[in-house]
Every structure is written in C-alpha cells, then in structure tokens.
Motif scaffolding. Sequence first.
Motif, PDB file in Angstrom:
ATOM      1  N   MET A 279       0.970  -1.168   0.007  1.00 45.90           N
ATOM      2  CA  MET A 279      -0.105  -0.102   0.019  1.00 45.90           C
ATOM      3  C   MET A 279       0.944   1.233  -0.107  1.00 45.90           C
ATOM      4  N   GLN A 280       2.118   1.362   0.828  1.00 49.42           N
ATOM      5  CA  GLN A 280       2.696   2.413   0.666  1.00 49.42           C
ATOM      6  C   GLN A 280       3.308   2.752  -0.533  1.00 49.42           C
ATOM      7  N   LYS A 281       3.835   1.816  -1.401  1.00 50.65           N
ATOM      8  CA  LYS A 281       4.311   2.022  -2.755  1.00 50.65           C
ATOM      9  C   LYS A 281       2.969   2.337  -3.599  1.00 50.65           C
ATOM     10  N   ALA A 282       1.999   1.927  -3.354  1.00 54.88           N
ATOM     11  CA  ALA A 282       0.703   2.186  -4.024  1.00 54.88           C
ATOM     12  C   ALA A 282       0.499   3.704  -4.135  1.00 54.88           C
TER      13      ALA A 282
ATOM     14  N   GLN B  33       2.679   6.195  -3.314  1.00 56.50           N
ATOM     15  CA  GLN B  33       3.548   6.904  -3.987  1.00 56.50           C
ATOM     16  C   GLN B  33       3.185   6.989  -5.554  1.00 56.50           C
ATOM     17  N   ALA B  34       2.876   5.773  -6.168  1.00 56.10           N
ATOM     18  CA  ALA B  34       2.370   5.636  -7.582  1.00 56.10           C
ATOM     19  C   ALA B  34       1.215   6.261  -7.875  1.00 56.10           C
ATOM     20  N   ALA B  35       0.162   6.443  -6.727  1.00 56.21           N
ATOM     21  CA  ALA B  35      -0.886   7.372  -7.184  1.00 56.21           C
ATOM     22  C   ALA B  35      -0.491   8.567  -7.178  1.00 56.21           C
ATOM     23  N   VAL B  36       0.463   9.194  -6.590  1.00 61.72           N
ATOM     24  CA  VAL B  36       0.934  10.493  -6.419  1.00 61.72           C
ATOM     25  C   VAL B  36       1.741  10.736  -7.786  1.00 61.72           C
ATOM     26  N   ASP B  37       2.394   9.753  -8.322  1.00 60.53           N
ATOM     27  CA  ASP B  37       3.226   9.826  -9.421  1.00 60.53           C
ATOM     28  C   ASP B  37       2.335   9.728 -10.676  1.00 60.53           C
TER      29      ASP B  37
END
Length: 343
Positions: A322-325, A327-331
């Motif tokens: 989820m943490q990576k997800a 960041q992926a949503a932000v980027d």
Amino acid sequence: MTFSCLVKKGQCEIRKRPIPVLKDYDVLIKMKACNICTVDYQQFMGLREHQGYPMAGGHEGCGEIIAIGSKVKDFQIGDLVALGYQGCGHCLECRHGNVSACESFRQESEDGYKFGEFGFAEYTVKSVDGLYKLNPDLDPSQAAFTEPLATVISGMKKVHVKPFETVVVIGAGPMGLLNALVARAYGARVIVSELLDAKLETARQMGFLVVDSKMEDPVQRVMEITDDDGADVVIGAVANSKAYEQGISMLKKSQGRFLVFAAGHPEPELHISANDIHYKEMEIVGTYGGTNEDFEDAAKALSTGMIDISALVEARYPLKDMQKAYQAAVDGNYRISIVFHDE
Ligand SMILES: [Zn+2]
Ligand SMILES: [Zn+2]
C-alpha cells in the motif's frame, strides 16, 4: 480483518481489527479491489489534513458478499457489489437518496478511524442500503469505478447534456476522462483540454478531440472548433482558478452551463461577473457525490459494457504494498488499484 490506514503525511500502516458483528441489514464483503482516489492520495501528500488521522479510507471498491445479516433479502452470498455511501438512512438527504450530504457520511468509525470506509481491507462490513450489484464477470479494478462513475453521471444530469451538443472537459485525468466518456454516451461532441502529453495521448486513443492547452490557447481553439459558437457545456475536472475561468470564457454566448466538478486543496477561487451570469443566462453548477439512482446507473453502465473504463486502470498492487501504491498514485496519471486475495 487486515486493513490499511494513513497515520500521518506520507505514511500508511497495515493494521488488524476484529470484523464488526453483522447487524440485520449488513453483509460481510470479501474485497476484490479498491482504487486510490484523490481523497486518499492527497491525504497521503498532506494536502487534506483537515480529514484527520488515522484515516481508514478507500471508497472506490468492490467485493463479493460472503455472509448476510438476518433480514437481508435482495442480496445473496456470491453477489459482486460496489461500495456506495453509507448514511444514517433517516435524514432528509438520505430519504432523497442524496447520501453524500448526510451528516453521518464519512464519519469516524467507533474505533476512532477517520473516513472509516475501510475499503482498503481484506474484509469489510456494510449495510445493503449503500451497495450496488454488478455483473460478476467484471474485472474488479474496473468494477471499482462504480462510485466515481456515479459522481460523473450525477453531474451530467445536473447540466442536462443533450445529443449533438458540444461538451468541453478540462483535464484528462481519470475524472476528466470519465466525464468525457459519459458525455459521449449522452450523444455529445466531446473536446478534452489538457496540458500533459501522456494524458493527451490517452484522451486521443480513447477517440476524443483534444486541445493541447500548453501549446495553444484553449479558449481560442474551442472557438475555432465550434465556428465561434462556443461550448454548450464545460466541465471543470481540474480544480484550478485559471482553468475554471478559461472554461467559463469558452461557453456559448447565451445559456451556457459550467460544471464545477473538482475540489482543490488549497481552495481555488473563481472570479466571475454577476452581470455575465445574468445577461448570458449562464448556469454555474456544482456537483459532489452521486445519488442512489446515479449509483444504479453507473453499475448498469459498467455491467453492460456501455462505458469502457479499462484505460483508466494504471497499475495494480496487493494490500501489503500500500505504501508503494500511494506513491504510485501521487506520481501516476490514472487509478492505482489495490487488489486482494490474489485477484
Ligand atoms: Zn473517489
Ligand atoms: Zn442521513
């Protein structure tokens, strides 16, 4: 039940809590997918801290019913359902089906989680009042678009788009393109204005007429395309004062309609002449959320394939990432989907 919550800016945690006991009209849902909305990732970015921590959001979700409360009749074990809004069920807004305006909507859970929707969870408990049945063959990450699609359908009804009208959508992010898809389904000619190349390309691939607003003045370009008539309807799907003001400038001379679709944090201002609203008989319309009827329409549009949103799912992550997800949503440009139980 294992779930994810945001505990502070830039940090989420995976936690466990007991599965709530089912009330008479509740069902237990084994979640299949839940997509990260702006409401969620802007909290991760620290732009919406008024929403509070710890926040257990996740409202763009779907899953399979695996247990039902004692009085549930119209839903069965095995149904694929989209999460809608859970209100008190008794207030005036709830009785009108306008649950997003209910004071209980997005309230804190009993155990202290803000926005306690618990969509980013392996299992979740919901009342059937706020659930919508879907075609079980739908891809879960696409089925999870029921809620955002309902909000778009709600706005489209408010600006009463008619066949052959020209609709300009400002912004080709997920909500902009959802608006464009629904406007096209209503029979309108759709123009999408955007400045990022990748989003312009997606809009183009989906068959929309695009205006590259970093290369050309979008107001001038829309006037050219419409032989100086202007747009019947403009939908502002990026919350930005300049974009909104440009949108109003590209409306037709009389009886144009402008839909304020997006919210911005910090809050964008809108400068507009009251005389213009009067003399040009302009409609400036706001929209937020969707009614129960809009959810039913959205579920039908996805279940039948009338609206194809497959291009708007950018990537899928398991709950543990989820943490990576976030960041992926932000980027990223489109929706990041959390999928559960090896979907
Ligand atoms: Zn959302
Ligand atoms: Zn209510």
